[in-house]
Write an enzyme that holds these catalytic residues in place. Structure first.
Site, PDB file in Angstrom:
ATOM      1  N   ASP A  64       0.861  -1.175   0.000  1.00 40.62           N
ATOM      2  CA  ASP A  64       0.000   0.000   0.000  1.00 40.62           C
ATOM      3  C   ASP A  64       0.902   1.232   0.000  1.00 40.62           C
ATOM      4  OD1 ASP A  64       0.907  -0.274   2.606  1.00 40.62           O
ATOM      5  OD2 ASP A  64      -1.018   0.130   3.556  1.00 40.62           O
ATOM      6  N   TYR A  66       3.146   4.638   0.718  1.00 41.84           N
ATOM      7  CA  TYR A  66       3.911   5.141   1.857  1.00 41.84           C
ATOM      8  C   TYR A  66       2.972   5.941   2.762  1.00 41.84           C
ATOM      9  CZ  TYR A  66       8.217   4.170  -0.819  1.00 41.84           C
ATOM     10  OH  TYR A  66       9.233   3.573  -1.519  1.00 41.84           O
ATOM     11  N   PHE A  77       6.336   2.538  -4.424  1.00 40.62           N
ATOM     12  CA  PHE A  77       7.751   2.709  -4.086  1.00 40.62           C
ATOM     13  C   PHE A  77       8.345   4.048  -4.496  1.00 40.62           C
ATOM     14  CE2 PHE A  77       7.188  -1.955  -4.448  1.00 40.62           C
ATOM     15  CZ  PHE A  77       7.435  -2.287  -3.125  1.00 40.62           C
ATOM     16  N   HIS A 186       9.199  -8.599   0.432  1.00 46.70           N
ATOM     17  CA  HIS A 186       9.132  -7.147   0.268  1.00 46.70           C
ATOM     18  C   HIS A 186      10.523  -6.531   0.469  1.00 46.70           C
ATOM     19  CE1 HIS A 186       7.760  -2.994   1.063  1.00 46.70           C
ATOM     20  NE2 HIS A 186       6.642  -3.354   0.447  1.00 46.70           N
TER      21      HIS A 186
END
Length: 223
Positions: A64, A66, A77, A186
């Protein structure tokens, strides 16, 4: 109700009228009114706006947005120039350098990838400030399932980079044998050393694209 501004509008026609999305929309109206939510409401669909369906060669799927102030702008990202690269992005740059010998840039804006056909999508498209996964289970997963299902039917081969459990959960939707799936943990500092570092997804993605006659991605981000 929602206008993307490219071929996604026709592909997603009717999606924004479905009951789940109307409920999600009401939830978001209240959330943006009462809390601090990221990204800005005008940036929610930037992943689709920046990368038309027809152009897509690669999909990077995150979790999801930041959840820190000024960070999220609708591309997984990525942060806008002038915002410090968050730890996950720093680790992505480390892997690119290890894999391809490309030195990290001095900013974290990944829009140059989107222009080359990289869809920078999260599984959930909004989040409360300081509260990761706070909009999980509110309906976004149904929407992004639809996006992945459409991508599964893409006429050209696509490489999917699935990072983290939320992203890897979409693997079941990618059944077209013409596509390539690359998956890992991740890139977060909590998990990167457990399989993201050394995954070589960037060179492997390009190797696949070349093998199917598509242009590779220039993963170098210019300063």
């Amino acid at each position: 109700m929602v206008r993307i501004g490219n071929d996604w509008d026709e592909l997603l026609k009717g999606e924004f009228d479905k009951e789940y999305y109307l409920e999600l929309r009401q939830f978001l109206i209240q959330e943006y009114k009462e809390r601090t939510i990221f990204p800005d409401k005008y940036d929610i669909f930037n992943a689709l706006k920046y990368t038309p369906f027809t152009n897509i060669k690669a999909v990077i799927l995150g979790q999801d947005p930041y959840h820190g102030k000024g960070q999220a702008h609708g591309l997984c990202f990525s942060v806008k120039k002038g915002v410090c690269a968050p730890p996950s992005l720093v680790n992505i740059y480390k892997e690119i350098q290890s894999d391809l010998g490309i030195a990290p840039p001095h900013h974290g804006e990944l829009t140059s990838w989107t222009k080359q056909g990289v869809l920078m999508l999260n599984t959930v498209l909004t989040v409360r400030q300081g509260n990761p996964n706070s909009h999980k289970g509110k309906g976004w997963e149904i929407f992004t399932d639809r996006v992945i299902t459409l991508l599964n039917g893409h006429p050209e081969p696509i490489v999917f980079l699935l990072w983290g459990n939320n992203a890897r959960s979409k693997k079941v939707l990618i059944t077209n044998p013409n596509h390539k799936i690359l998956e890992s943990v991740h890139p977060s500092p909590y998990s990167a050393a457990s399989g993201f570092f050394g995954c070589k997804h960037f060179s492997l993605a390009n190797k696949f694209l070349v093998s199917v006659g598509r242009e590779p991605i220039n993963w170098k981000i210019e300063d």
